[in-house]
Design a protein around this motif. Structure first.
Motif, PDB file in Angstrom:
ATOM      1  N   ALA A   1     -14.868   2.257   7.934  1.00 28.31           N
ATOM      2  CA  ALA A   1     -13.980   1.974   6.627  1.00 28.31           C
ATOM      3  C   ALA A   1     -14.466   2.700   5.615  1.00 28.31           C
ATOM      4  O   ALA A   1     -15.409   2.663   5.072  1.00 28.31           O
ATOM      5  CB  ALA A   1     -14.521   0.711   6.418  1.00 28.31           C
ATOM      6  N   ARG A   2     -13.701   4.027   5.455  1.00 22.67           N
ATOM      7  CA  ARG A   2     -14.176   4.912   3.628  1.00 22.67           C
ATOM      8  C   ARG A   2     -12.592   4.869   3.224  1.00 22.67           C
ATOM      9  O   ARG A   2     -11.785   5.204   3.532  1.00 22.67           O
ATOM     10  CB  ARG A   2     -14.599   5.642   4.598  1.00 22.67           C
ATOM     11  CG  ARG A   2     -15.895   5.610   4.959  1.00 22.67           C
ATOM     12  CD  ARG A   2     -16.428   7.235   5.898  1.00 22.67           C
ATOM     13  NE  ARG A   2     -17.680   7.431   6.232  1.00 22.67           N
ATOM     14  CZ  ARG A   2     -18.652   7.848   6.974  1.00 22.67           C
ATOM     15  NH1 ARG A   2     -17.591   9.070   6.723  1.00 22.67           N
ATOM     16  NH2 ARG A   2     -19.276   7.921   7.728  1.00 22.67           N
ATOM     17  N   PHE A   3     -12.694   4.019   1.973  1.00 31.09           N
ATOM     18  CA  PHE A   3     -11.461   4.623   0.634  1.00 31.09           C
ATOM     19  C   PHE A   3     -12.439   4.037  -0.413  1.00 31.09           C
ATOM     20  O   PHE A   3     -13.076   3.671  -0.675  1.00 31.09           O
ATOM     21  CB  PHE A   3     -10.982   3.655   1.493  1.00 31.09           C
ATOM     22  CG  PHE A   3     -11.139   1.693   0.959  1.00 31.09           C
ATOM     23  CD1 PHE A   3     -11.078   1.033   0.320  1.00 31.09           C
ATOM     24  CD2 PHE A   3     -11.228   1.507   2.256  1.00 31.09           C
ATOM     25  CE1 PHE A   3     -11.060  -0.179   0.337  1.00 31.09           C
ATOM     26  CE2 PHE A   3     -11.755   0.315   2.271  1.00 31.09           C
ATOM     27  CZ  PHE A   3     -11.936  -1.046   1.784  1.00 31.09           C
ATOM     28  N   TRP A   4     -11.265   4.084  -1.730  1.00 30.55           N
ATOM     29  CA  TRP A   4     -10.776   4.318  -2.723  1.00 30.55           C
ATOM     30  C   TRP A   4     -11.219   3.214  -3.418  1.00 30.55           C
ATOM     31  O   TRP A   4      -9.656   2.614  -2.443  1.00 30.55           O
ATOM     32  CB  TRP A   4     -10.910   5.377  -3.405  1.00 30.55           C
ATOM     33  CG  TRP A   4     -11.771   7.322  -3.070  1.00 30.55           C
ATOM     34  CD1 TRP A   4     -10.791   7.603  -2.966  1.00 30.55           C
ATOM     35  CD2 TRP A   4     -12.783   7.125  -3.997  1.00 30.55           C
ATOM     36  NE1 TRP A   4     -11.416   8.819  -2.349  1.00 30.55           N
ATOM     37  CE2 TRP A   4     -12.554   8.813  -3.175  1.00 30.55           C
ATOM     38  CE3 TRP A   4     -13.825   6.874  -4.427  1.00 30.55           C
ATOM     39  CZ2 TRP A   4     -13.450   9.358  -3.819  1.00 30.55           C
ATOM     40  CZ3 TRP A   4     -14.564   7.933  -5.349  1.00 30.55           C
ATOM     41  CH2 TRP A   4     -14.885   9.261  -4.425  1.00 30.55           C
ATOM     42  N   ILE A   5     -11.381   2.145  -4.514  1.00 29.44           N
ATOM     43  CA  ILE A   5     -11.196   1.349  -5.297  1.00 29.44           C
ATOM     44  C   ILE A   5     -10.852   1.402  -6.339  1.00 29.44           C
ATOM     45  O   ILE A   5     -11.937   2.498  -7.454  1.00 29.44           O
ATOM     46  CB  ILE A   5     -11.811  -0.254  -5.000  1.00 29.44           C
ATOM     47  CG1 ILE A   5     -12.054   0.090  -3.436  1.00 29.44           C
ATOM     48  CG2 ILE A   5     -11.249  -0.597  -5.885  1.00 29.44           C
ATOM     49  CD1 ILE A   5     -13.084  -1.748  -3.596  1.00 29.44           C
ATOM     50  N   THR A   6      -9.507   1.530  -6.871  1.00 34.02           N
ATOM     51  CA  THR A   6      -9.648   1.428  -8.333  1.00 34.02           C
ATOM     52  C   THR A   6      -9.347   0.046  -9.073  1.00 34.02           C
ATOM     53  O   THR A   6      -8.805  -0.822  -8.297  1.00 34.02           O
ATOM     54  CB  THR A   6      -8.870   2.792  -8.864  1.00 34.02           C
ATOM     55  OG1 THR A   6      -7.561   2.341  -8.410  1.00 34.02           O
ATOM     56  CG2 THR A   6      -9.560   3.713  -8.052  1.00 34.02           C
ATOM     57  N   ALA A   7      -9.891  -0.039 -10.284  1.00 34.39           N
ATOM     58  CA  ALA A   7      -9.046  -1.116 -10.866  1.00 34.39           C
ATOM     59  C   ALA A   7      -8.688  -0.375 -12.736  1.00 34.39           C
ATOM     60  O   ALA A   7      -9.226   0.491 -12.784  1.00 34.39           O
ATOM     61  CB  ALA A   7      -9.601  -1.945 -11.989  1.00 34.39           C
ATOM     62  N   GLY A   8      -7.336  -0.622 -12.866  1.00 37.82           N
ATOM     63  CA  GLY A   8      -6.928   0.031 -14.242  1.00 37.82           C
ATOM     64  C   GLY A   8      -5.796  -1.052 -15.059  1.00 37.82           C
ATOM     65  O   GLY A   8      -5.438  -1.929 -14.217  1.00 37.82           O
ATOM     66  N   VAL A   9      -6.279  -0.907 -16.764  1.00 38.00           N
ATOM     67  CA  VAL A   9      -5.714  -1.243 -17.264  1.00 38.00           C
ATOM     68  C   VAL A   9      -4.826  -1.173 -18.433  1.00 38.00           C
ATOM     69  O   VAL A   9      -5.465   0.326 -18.771  1.00 38.00           O
ATOM     70  CB  VAL A   9      -7.165  -2.434 -18.289  1.00 38.00           C
ATOM     71  CG1 VAL A   9      -6.091  -3.288 -18.906  1.00 38.00           C
ATOM     72  CG2 VAL A   9      -7.717  -3.372 -16.821  1.00 38.00           C
ATOM     73  N   PRO A  10      -3.984  -0.825 -19.101  1.00 32.07           N
ATOM     74  CA  PRO A  10      -3.552  -0.110 -19.634  1.00 32.07           C
ATOM     75  C   PRO A  10      -4.055   0.386 -20.937  1.00 32.07           C
ATOM     76  O   PRO A  10      -4.493  -0.838 -21.639  1.00 32.07           O
ATOM     77  CB  PRO A  10      -2.326  -1.713 -20.213  1.00 32.07           C
ATOM     78  CG  PRO A  10      -1.721  -1.957 -18.961  1.00 32.07           C
ATOM     79  CD  PRO A  10      -2.947  -1.712 -18.603  1.00 32.07           C
ATOM     80  N   ALA A  11      -3.647   1.475 -21.812  1.00 32.47           N
ATOM     81  CA  ALA A  11      -5.298   1.403 -22.282  1.00 32.47           C
ATOM     82  C   ALA A  11      -4.822   0.402 -23.784  1.00 32.47           C
ATOM     83  O   ALA A  11      -6.176   0.456 -25.044  1.00 32.47           O
ATOM     84  CB  ALA A  11      -5.189   3.005 -23.053  1.00 32.47           C
ATOM     85  N   ALA A  12      -3.045   0.501 -24.503  1.00 32.68           N
ATOM     86  CA  ALA A  12      -3.112   0.048 -25.317  1.00 32.68           C
ATOM     87  C   ALA A  12      -3.604  -1.859 -25.376  1.00 32.68           C
ATOM     88  O   ALA A  12      -3.945  -2.267 -26.395  1.00 32.68           O
ATOM     89  CB  ALA A  12      -1.404   0.268 -25.926  1.00 32.68           C
TER      90      ALA A  12
END
Length: 347
Positions: A261-272
């Motif tokens: 099991a290999r994958f990427w995890i991202t968390a994103g928030v609007p910069a503004a």
């Protein structure tokens, strides 16, 4: 020339008084902006690392569950019983983060499934199944489309089953539903509009929460954040990039790896949203400083012109008149009256 230089000196004195104070104020505002940006980066980095660790616990839970099912007495009779699928379905209802529970014969045929089978299903070619047949430990497979629930992206956790003689009788598998896991784990109120995404190594979005754009299951290999993760050497980090919706976001990313099991995890928030308050505070400080500077220079200019330079010019004119023999020259309110007296005296 002297009077103009005097006025400029007054303006320079005002600038010398205002500029240090304004510079100190702007420095404090800029420092606060920098601290806010740094703390925001730390916050979102911690958020994605916590999500990775939480998912690792979910996989460990699936492994423990698989080992428990492998210890069921006389599991051959249990998993081949006609009521097996109903029992697994009732069990799955209590664990919504799982896509399916299945029993697979040694030849790869699924004979018991919590999710109704659309027909005969054989998964002999799935790596986690093949490894589980020859291993005593739970085997974690790579992210893949569910063999039964094909609309779901799963992480299969499989364990081999053996009878009393030690002969392999099949495999039990618990499949973690990636989308259901994210939806359940982020069901509580999240700070800000944070979006968690699981990415395959090919750029396919395995799961996303919330998934307003409906991107789960679709390739986003050209997304800037995936390009950076895929081409870079870092396994964790932060970035400020445009998201799939075109809105600039602050991202934190990390790598999940556990067996296959290999994958990427991202968390994103609007910069503004994340950096907006500190940027607005800095802009307000810059605007107020500019206004204060203009007001100070303007006030100094007007004051020096009306309160100092104008009387000095009159005194200068008076001195010039005296030097030329004009003994009756005056300044101020009596200037006109004395001027008339001078003309009468000449007459």
């Amino acid at each position: 020339m002297f009077l103009t230089g005097f006025r400029n000196l007054i303006v320079l004195l005002v600038l010398a008084a205002v500029l240090p104070l304004g510079a100190a104020w702007l420095h404090m505002a800029a420092s606060e902006k920098t601290r806010t940006e740094a703390s925001s980066m730390d916050w979102i980095s911690n958020a994605v690392l916590l999500r990775r660790d939480d998912f690792k616990h979910a996989i460990e839970g699936a492994s423990q569950f698989a080992m428990t099912m492998a210890m069921v007495g006389d599991h051959e009779r249990y998993f081949r019983d006609p009521s097996c699928s109903k029992k697994l379905a009732d069990l799955k209802a209590a664990f919504p983060a799982y896509a399916n529970f299945t029993f697979i014969e040694a030849n790869g045929d699924i004979t018991c499934s919590a999710t109704p089978l659309p027909g005969k299903a054989n998964i002999a070619d799935i790596i986690s199944f093949r490894l589980a047949l020859v291993s005593a430990a739970p085997q974690i497979g790579p992210p893949e489309q569910g063999p039964v629930a094909k609309s779901k992206m799963i992480i299969p956790v499989a364990i081999g089953l053996k009878n009393a003689e030690g002969k392999s009788t099949g495999v039990f598998a618990a499949s973690v539903d990636l989308s259901a896991y994210l939806a359940e784990s982020t069901a509580t109120a999240q700070p800000m509009n944070i979006v968690y995404t699981f990415w395959s190594d090919e750029g396919v979005i395995l799961a996303r929460s919330p998934d307003i754009e409906g991107l789960a299951g679709k390739s986003q290999a050209d997304a800037p954040i995936f390009q950076m993760m895929n081409q870079g050497a870092l396994r964790s980090g932060t970035a400020r990039l445009a998201g799939p919706d075109g809105v600039e976001k602050i991202y934190a990313f990390t790598r999940f790896e556990d067996q296959a099991a290999r994958f990427w995890i991202t968390a994103g928030v609007p910069a503004a949203e994340l950096l907006g308050p500190s940027q607005r505070s800095y802009q307000i400080a810059l605007t107020l400083f500019s206004l204060a500077l203009l007001a100070g220079v303007g006030t100094a200019w007007i004051f020096s012109e009306t309160a100092i330079l104008k009387p000095l010019r009159r005194l200068h004119d008076l001195a010039s008149s005296f030097a030329q023999g004009e003994r009756l020259a005056r300044v101020g309110k009596n200037r006109r009256r004395h001027g008339n007296s001078r003309h009468r005296h000449r007459l």
